[in-house]
Design a protein around this motif. Structure first.
Motif, PDB file in Angstrom:
ATOM      1  N   LEU A 130       0.821  -1.077   0.007  1.00 42.52           N
ATOM      2  CA  LEU A 130       0.079   0.137   0.029  1.00 42.52           C
ATOM      3  C   LEU A 130       1.011   1.166  -0.126  1.00 42.52           C
ATOM      4  O   LEU A 130       1.956   1.421   0.716  1.00 42.52           O
ATOM      5  CB  LEU A 130      -0.692  -0.109   1.122  1.00 42.52           C
ATOM      6  N   ILE A 131       0.738   2.083  -1.033  1.00 41.61           N
ATOM      7  CA  ILE A 131       1.440   3.461  -0.971  1.00 41.61           C
ATOM      8  C   ILE A 131       0.653   4.434  -0.541  1.00 41.61           C
ATOM      9  O   ILE A 131      -0.662   4.432  -0.615  1.00 41.61           O
ATOM     10  CB  ILE A 131       1.924   3.733  -2.356  1.00 41.61           C
ATOM     11  N   PHE A 132       0.801   5.486   0.306  1.00 43.06           N
ATOM     12  CA  PHE A 132       0.182   6.762   0.398  1.00 43.06           C
ATOM     13  C   PHE A 132       0.876   7.888   0.312  1.00 43.06           C
ATOM     14  O   PHE A 132       2.315   7.976   0.569  1.00 43.06           O
ATOM     15  CB  PHE A 132      -0.729   6.469   1.571  1.00 43.06           C
ATOM     16  N   THR A 133       0.220   8.928  -0.209  1.00 39.60           N
ATOM     17  CA  THR A 133       1.143  10.427  -0.243  1.00 39.60           C
ATOM     18  C   THR A 133       0.037  11.450   0.531  1.00 39.60           C
ATOM     19  O   THR A 133      -0.947  11.876  -0.364  1.00 39.60           O
ATOM     20  CB  THR A 133       1.058  10.506  -1.962  1.00 39.60           C
ATOM     21  N   GLU A 134       0.173  11.539   1.591  1.00 35.45           N
ATOM     22  CA  GLU A 134      -0.603  12.326   2.230  1.00 35.45           C
ATOM     23  C   GLU A 134      -0.338  14.140   2.277  1.00 35.45           C
ATOM     24  O   GLU A 134       0.723  14.089   2.622  1.00 35.45           O
ATOM     25  CB  GLU A 134      -1.064  11.893   3.747  1.00 35.45           C
ATOM     26  N   GLY A 135      -1.248  14.747   1.909  1.00 40.01           N
ATOM     27  CA  GLY A 135      -0.749  16.106   1.624  1.00 40.01           C
ATOM     28  C   GLY A 135       0.415  16.399   0.823  1.00 40.01           C
ATOM     29  O   GLY A 135       1.365  17.289   1.309  1.00 40.01           O
ATOM     30  N   TRP A 185      -3.029   2.564  -3.424  1.00 38.55           N
ATOM     31  CA  TRP A 185      -2.464   3.793  -3.494  1.00 38.55           C
ATOM     32  C   TRP A 185      -3.703   4.838  -2.715  1.00 38.55           C
ATOM     33  O   TRP A 185      -4.689   4.849  -3.395  1.00 38.55           O
ATOM     34  CB  TRP A 185      -1.909   4.604  -4.697  1.00 38.55           C
ATOM     35  N   ILE A 186      -3.329   5.429  -1.555  1.00 40.52           N
ATOM     36  CA  ILE A 186      -4.230   6.486  -1.029  1.00 40.52           C
ATOM     37  C   ILE A 186      -3.563   7.809  -1.348  1.00 40.52           C
ATOM     38  O   ILE A 186      -2.605   8.127  -1.021  1.00 40.52           O
ATOM     39  CB  ILE A 186      -4.549   6.264   0.233  1.00 40.52           C
ATOM     40  N   LEU A 187      -4.535   8.714  -2.059  1.00 45.60           N
ATOM     41  CA  LEU A 187      -4.057  10.057  -2.103  1.00 45.60           C
ATOM     42  C   LEU A 187      -5.242  10.897  -1.760  1.00 45.60           C
ATOM     43  O   LEU A 187      -6.289  10.560  -1.774  1.00 45.60           O
ATOM     44  CB  LEU A 187      -3.601  10.301  -3.349  1.00 45.60           C
TER      45      LEU A 187
END
Ligand SMILES: C[S@@+](CC[C@H](N)C(=O)[O-])C[C@H]1O[C@@H](n2cnc3c(N)ncnc32)[C@H](O)[C@@H]1O
Length: 284
Positions: free
Chosen positions: A160-165, A191-193
């Motif tokens: 799981l990838i995430f790019t928060e803010g 991917w959560i964005l």
């Protein structure tokens, strides 16, 4: 701080601000999450930055609900069996210390060297719940990031990838190229964005604190296509959660914002409508 040095020196200082909001939430009786390390991570500079922005309180709900919705998605994905989580532009996020995570989970934080060194120093004696490592990387150095993504891709079965803010600070071309590189490793499956509409982007740009713009942290990304922007890059959207509707349900909105939250839900092209979504993407 010297006379010549501005309060917000560069884009990594936006991470201090994010930590301030998490620290403030932690102090509330009805906190949506508790981040006991946030106050130490934000430090005095974080507080000074927040105090220098007279209207920063108005947007508290957006920062806090964003964290809340990412927490939900991450917890769900961990329950569904991801064996690696990659937090791109992790800043001062402390989820490996505050969330209930499997000890066997590999958690990788990527960010610029300065902010990671600062974080390492503060958290040196803290123990994460899972296997945590940090990678110093400029995510817009395409050659270096492809190498890191390929290495990480080989070490997991389902990541799981995430790019928060993060994406909002970059141009559509930069985001597209990053999205294509993230689509390359077969094991990068989710991917959560967070995404803003062009209408919301304009509103945020108009109200942005000048010190942030001067530090090179101007807001740029709010694609016309909405989540569909990522389809040609090798990703499809499988879930979108609305920060505004979530904040309304959690009673975190002013009266005016509550009225706005009554508009029907919609996840496609938004045009000038101020809209944001926390999006979960998967490979098609
Ligand atoms: C608004 S902060 C968000 C931090 C964290 N994700 C959070 O939600 O608290 C933006 C982060 O992007 C990181 N960043 C900006 N440009 C970057 C780049 N080229 N490569 C890696 N990280 C970068 C900054 O250092 C900063 O930590």
């Amino acid at each position: 701080m010297t006379q010549a040095e501005p309060l917000i020196r560069n884009i990594s200082d936006t991470a201090l601000l994010a930590a301030v909001y998490r620290a403030r939430e932690t102090e509330r009786q009805d906190a949506l999450f508790r981040d006991p390390l946030a106050s130490r991570l934000a430090g005095t500079r974080g507080d000074q930055i927040a105090e220098s922005m007279p209207f920063s309180d108005r947007n508290t709900w957006a920062w806090v609900v964003r964290t809340y919705l990412y927490d939900q998605f991450i917890a769900e994905q961990c329950q569904q069996g991801v064996d690696m989580v990659v937090n791109l532009a992790a800043g001062l996020d402390s989820r490996p210390y505050r969330m209930s995570l499997p000890a066997s989970l590999q958690w990788v934080e990527v960010d610029l060297p300065g902010i990671l060194a600062y974080k390492e120093e503060i958290l040196a004696n803290e123990k994460p719940a899972c296997a945590l490592e940090r990678v110093s990387l400029d995510l817009f150095d395409a050659t270096a990031r492809r190498e890191v993504f390929a290495q990480l891709g080989r070490r997991a079965t389902r990541s799981l990838i995430f790019t928060e803010g993060f994406l909002i600070y970059f141009s559509a071309d930069q985001v597209r190229a990053l999205a294509e590189d993230l689509a390359a490793p077969a094991t990068f499956q989710r991917w959560i964005l967070d995404l803003a509409s062009p209408g919301l982007l304009r509103l945020l740009q108009k109200n942005m604190d000048p010190s942030l713009i001067q530090s090179g942290s101007s807001l740029k990304f709010g694609p016309e296509e909405g989540p569909e922007f990522f389809v040609p890059c090798g990703w499809k959207t499988i879930d979108v959660r609305s920060p505004l509707k979530t904040a309304a349900r959690l009673k975190r909105l002013s009266f005016a914002m509550r009225l706005l939250s009554l508009l029907p839900a919609s996840n496609g092209r938004q045009g000038s409508r101020p809209w944001s979504g926390i999006c979960l993407l998967a490979k098609p």
